[in-house]
Design a protein around this motif. Structure first.
Motif, PDB file in Angstrom:
ATOM      1  N   LEU A  23      27.210   5.441  16.294  1.00 49.23           N
ATOM      2  CA  LEU A  23      27.418   6.518  15.318  1.00 49.23           C
ATOM      3  C   LEU A  23      28.743   6.387  14.594  1.00 49.23           C
ATOM      4  CD1 LEU A  23      26.057   9.529  17.409  1.00 49.23           C
ATOM      5  CD2 LEU A  23      24.913   8.345  15.516  1.00 49.23           C
ATOM      6  N   GLY A  24      29.602   5.510  15.040  1.00 48.98           N
ATOM      7  CA  GLY A  24      30.876   5.296  14.357  1.00 48.98           C
ATOM      8  C   GLY A  24      31.879   6.408  14.573  1.00 48.98           C
ATOM      9  N   ILE A  25      31.865   7.070  15.735  1.00 49.76           N
ATOM     10  CA  ILE A  25      32.810   8.137  16.038  1.00 49.76           C
ATOM     11  C   ILE A  25      33.499   7.832  17.367  1.00 49.76           C
ATOM     12  CG2 ILE A  25      31.536   9.892  14.756  1.00 49.76           C
ATOM     13  CD1 ILE A  25      30.327  10.842  17.364  1.00 49.76           C
ATOM     14  N   GLU A  55      15.858   7.397  19.280  1.00 49.06           N
ATOM     15  CA  GLU A  55      15.376   8.256  18.197  1.00 49.06           C
ATOM     16  C   GLU A  55      16.444   9.271  17.781  1.00 49.06           C
ATOM     17  OE1 GLU A  55      13.889   7.609  20.954  1.00 49.06           O
ATOM     18  OE2 GLU A  55      12.001   6.593  20.450  1.00 49.06           O
ATOM     19  N   GLU A  56      17.276   9.714  18.727  1.00 49.44           N
ATOM     20  CA  GLU A  56      18.339  10.654  18.381  1.00 49.44           C
ATOM     21  C   GLU A  56      19.387   9.990  17.497  1.00 49.44           C
ATOM     22  OE1 GLU A  56      20.510  14.335  18.557  1.00 49.44           O
ATOM     23  OE2 GLU A  56      18.411  13.690  18.766  1.00 49.44           O
ATOM     24  N   ILE A  57      19.690   8.755  17.743  1.00 54.76           N
ATOM     25  CA  ILE A  57      20.641   8.029  16.892  1.00 54.76           C
ATOM     26  C   ILE A  57      20.096   7.919  15.469  1.00 54.76           C
ATOM     27  CG2 ILE A  57      21.868   5.846  16.583  1.00 54.76           C
ATOM     28  CD1 ILE A  57      22.840   7.437  18.962  1.00 54.76           C
ATOM     29  N   GLU A  58      18.816   7.608  15.348  1.00 55.08           N
ATOM     30  CA  GLU A  58      18.219   7.498  14.020  1.00 55.08           C
ATOM     31  C   GLU A  58      18.187   8.855  13.319  1.00 55.08           C
ATOM     32  OE1 GLU A  58      17.582   4.738  12.637  1.00 55.08           O
ATOM     33  OE2 GLU A  58      17.953   3.500  14.416  1.00 55.08           O
ATOM     34  N   ARG A  59      17.953   9.928  14.050  1.00 61.00           N
ATOM     35  CA  ARG A  59      17.937  11.262  13.439  1.00 61.00           C
ATOM     36  C   ARG A  59      19.307  11.609  12.865  1.00 61.00           C
ATOM     37  NH1 ARG A  59      19.463  16.369  14.505  1.00 61.00           N
ATOM     38  NH2 ARG A  59      20.486  15.711  16.438  1.00 61.00           N
ATOM     39  N   LEU A  60      20.370  11.316  13.586  1.00 59.29           N
ATOM     40  CA  LEU A  60      21.721  11.616  13.109  1.00 59.29           C
ATOM     41  C   LEU A  60      22.080  10.759  11.899  1.00 59.29           C
ATOM     42  CD1 LEU A  60      23.484  11.883  16.582  1.00 59.29           C
ATOM     43  CD2 LEU A  60      22.988  13.767  15.015  1.00 59.29           C
ATOM     44  N   ARG A  61      21.646   9.553  11.894  1.00 62.33           N
ATOM     45  CA  ARG A  61      21.953   8.671  10.756  1.00 62.33           C
ATOM     46  C   ARG A  61      21.274   9.141   9.473  1.00 62.33           C
ATOM     47  NH1 ARG A  61      21.404   2.578  13.385  1.00 62.33           N
ATOM     48  NH2 ARG A  61      23.501   2.487  14.314  1.00 62.33           N
ATOM     49  N   ARG A  62      20.127   9.797   9.616  1.00 62.77           N
ATOM     50  CA  ARG A  62      19.402  10.253   8.432  1.00 62.77           C
ATOM     51  C   ARG A  62      19.964  11.564   7.868  1.00 62.77           C
ATOM     52  NH1 ARG A  62      14.878   8.589  11.637  1.00 62.77           N
ATOM     53  NH2 ARG A  62      14.526  10.777  12.219  1.00 62.77           N
ATOM     54  N   GLN A  63      20.872  12.201   8.562  1.00 62.78           N
ATOM     55  CA  GLN A  63      21.432  13.464   8.072  1.00 62.78           C
ATOM     56  C   GLN A  63      22.317  13.221   6.849  1.00 62.78           C
ATOM     57  OE1 GLN A  63      23.441  15.361  11.363  1.00 62.78           O
ATOM     58  NE2 GLN A  63      21.538  16.156  12.244  1.00 62.78           N
ATOM     59  N   GLU A  64      22.372  14.218   5.989  1.00 68.41           N
ATOM     60  CA  GLU A  64      23.160  14.096   4.758  1.00 68.41           C
ATOM     61  C   GLU A  64      24.660  14.082   5.088  1.00 68.41           C
ATOM     62  OE1 GLU A  64      23.759  16.453   0.494  1.00 68.41           O
ATOM     63  OE2 GLU A  64      22.342  17.184   2.026  1.00 68.41           O
ATOM     64  N   PHE A  66      26.294  11.689   6.592  1.00 68.67           N
ATOM     65  CA  PHE A  66      26.653  10.937   7.797  1.00 68.67           C
ATOM     66  C   PHE A  66      27.528   9.741   7.401  1.00 68.67           C
ATOM     67  CE2 PHE A  66      25.891   7.412  10.691  1.00 68.67           C
ATOM     68  CZ  PHE A  66      26.131   7.978  11.922  1.00 68.67           C
ATOM     69  N   PRO A  67      28.600   9.430   8.160  1.00 67.94           N
ATOM     70  CA  PRO A  67      29.059  10.070   9.405  1.00 67.94           C
ATOM     71  C   PRO A  67      30.173  11.101   9.190  1.00 67.94           C
ATOM     72  CG  PRO A  67      30.155   7.981   9.174  1.00 67.94           C
ATOM     73  CD  PRO A  67      29.292   8.144   7.949  1.00 67.94           C
ATOM     74  N   ASP A  68      30.610  11.272   7.904  1.00 68.40           N
ATOM     75  CA  ASP A  68      31.740  12.178   7.663  1.00 68.40           C
ATOM     76  C   ASP A  68      31.391  13.613   8.053  1.00 68.40           C
ATOM     77  OD1 ASP A  68      33.138  10.027   6.722  1.00 68.40           O
ATOM     78  OD2 ASP A  68      32.593  10.375   4.616  1.00 68.40           O
ATOM     79  N   ALA A  69      30.159  14.035   7.812  1.00 68.14           N
ATOM     80  CA  ALA A  69      29.768  15.396   8.144  1.00 68.14           C
ATOM     81  C   ALA A  69      29.828  15.632   9.656  1.00 68.14           C
ATOM     82  CB  ALA A  69      28.368  15.687   7.600  1.00 68.14           C
TER      83      ALA A  69
END
Length: 347
Positions: A23-25, A55-64, A66-69
Motif C-alpha cells: 500500500l506504500g504506507i 482482495e483487500e489490497i486491491e479494494r484500497l488501491r481502487r479508492q479515489e 489512493f494512497p494520499d487519501a
C-alpha cells in the motif's frame, strides 16, 4: 515508496509488513488504519497473527485519491500541532480534550513517563470547520458548565480513548463469542471480572482471549503498568456499562461454546464387606467343629467325642478304643475287710 505487483503465491493473504509495503504506507500508519477499521484483516490459520487478504489490497488501491487519501486519514498530531491546526491556543486545546470534546486515538510515554496523547488531524479539522463549535474556539472563555466541570478535575481523555480502543477490539474479535467477551474484559479491573465470572475455569478461559495494553515493554515495567492503568475503566458509569456488556457476552459464550474444564473423577469403589461371607461360612460348618480345625480320625462329623478326649488329639498307644455306647464290662464284687485284702494279695 512504490507498490509492487502481487505474485501468484501472495494471491490469498499477506503478512502485515508485506501489506503495508504493497500500500506504500508506514507500518505505524497501517496499524492505525487497521485500528480505525479502514483496513480489514483476517486471522492467520496457522496461528501467526493477523493477515490481509489480497482482495483487500486491491479494494484500497481502487479508492479515489489512493494512497494520499489513506495517508491523510491516519495522520495524527499532538497538542501543539493540533492547536495550530485548529487556530487556538494549546491551553484551550487541552481543556477541550479534557472535557471530552476532542477524542485521542493513541498515546505514548515520553522519557519522563508522561502520557502524550495524539489525535487524528482529520477529526480536528472537521471539528474546527463546524459552525456550532465556533464559540468553543473563538470565545473569550468557555461555557460556564464546561468550566465548572474542568474545575472539578474532570479528564475524559483516557475514557474516550478506551471507548475507541474497545470498538477496535470488538471488530477484531468478529463473531467469536469468547474473543468478544475478552475484548470487553480487557477494559475492566480483574476484581470486576471475578465478580461477573466467579467460575475459575471460565475465568481462566476468558483470560486467554483478554488483550493486553497496546504498548511494548517487559511485564511489570513502569511503561506497561501505566498503560494498564490507562486501559482500565475508572468511571462508575463506564464500569457499569462494561459490566453489563461482559455479562451479556459471557452468556452468549457459555451457550455457544462452554469453557473447558477437567473431566470428573470416577467414583471410588466401595470396600468389599466380608462379614456376610464369614457368616455364610459359619453356617456351612458342622456343629461342634470350629472353622479351620481338622477332625480327629475315626470320629464322624456330628458324633460327639468320647469323654476325656479332645478334638484333634490322638489317643495314647496301648489303650483300646472303646465304643461309648457299649455296655461296660462287669467287674466281680470286691470283698471288704480283712478277707478282701487277703484275697487281693493272692491275686
Amino acid at each position: 515508496m512504490t507498490a509492487t505487483l502481487l505474485t501468484a503465491a501472495d494471491r490469498q493473504t499477506l503478512t502485515i509488513g508485506r501489506a503495508a509495503r504493497e500500500l506504500g504506507i508506514k507500518r505505524s500508519e497501517f496499524d492505525l488504519a487497521v485500528h480505525l477499521g479502514r483496513i480489514r484483516t483476517v486471522p492467520d490459520e496457522g496461528g501467526g497473527g493477523r493477515r490481509v487478504a489480497a482482495e483487500e489490497i486491491e479494494r484500497l488501491r481502487r479508492q479515489e485519491g489512493f494512497p494520499d487519501a489513506l495517508t491523510a486519514a491516519v495522520r495524527t498530531v499532538g497538542t501543539t500541532e493540533g492547536a495550530a491546526l485548529m487556530g487556538i491556543a494549546p491551553t484551550r486545546f487541552t481543556r477541550l480534550a479534557r472535557a471530552g470534546l476532542l477524542v485521542p486515538v493513541r498515546f505514548y510515554l515520553n522519557r519522563y513517563r508522561a502520557v502524550v496523547w495524539h489525535y487524528l488531524a482529520e477529526e480536528l479539522s472537521q471539528f474546527a470547520a463546524e459552525e456550532a463549535n465556533a464559540p468553543l474556539l473563538k470565545g473569550r472563555t468557555l461555557p460556564p458548565d464546561l468550566l465548572a466541570r474542568l474545575r472539578e478535575g474532570v479528564d475524559l481523555r483516557a475514557r474516550n480513548w478506551r471507548g475507541r480502543h474497545g470498538g477496535f477490539l470488538r471488530r477484531q474479535a468478529g463473531d467469536h463469542p469468547w474473543e468478544r467477551a475478552g475484548a470487553v474484559a480487557a477494559l475492566l479491573d480483574p476484581v470486576q471480572i471475578a465478580e461477573i465470572v466467579p467460575d475459575p475455569y471460565e475465568r481462566a478461559h476468558l483470560y486467554r482471549f483478554r488483550p493486553g495494553p497496546p504498548v511494548h515493554g517487559a511485564p511489570g515495567s513502569p511503561t506497561v503498568l501505566l498503560a494498564e492503568r490507562l486501559m482500565t475503566a475508572d468511571d462508575p458509569h463506564e464500569i457499569g456499562w462494561l459490566r453489563y456488556d461482559l455479562t451479556v457476552a459471557m452468556d452468549e459464550a457459555r451457550d455457544l461454546r462452554p469453557a473447558p474444564r477437567p473431566a470428573p473423577k470416577p467414583p471410588a469403589a466401595a470396600p468389599r464387606d466380608t462379614k456376610p461371607l464369614r457368616a455364610e461360612a459359619r453356617e456351612t460348618e458342622p456343629r461342634g467343629v470350629e472353622l479351620g480345625v481338622t477332625e480327629p480320625q475315626g470320629v464322624e462329623a456330628g458324633v460327639n467325642e468320647p469323654q476325656g478326649v479332645r478334638a484333634g488329639q490322638m489317643e495314647p498307644r496301648g489303650v483300646e478304643q472303646r465304643d461309648p455306647e457299649a455296655a461296660p464290662t462287669p467287674q466281680p464284687p470286691r470283698e471288704r475287710g480283712l478277707l478282701g485284702r487277703l484275697l487281693r494279695r493272692g491275686q
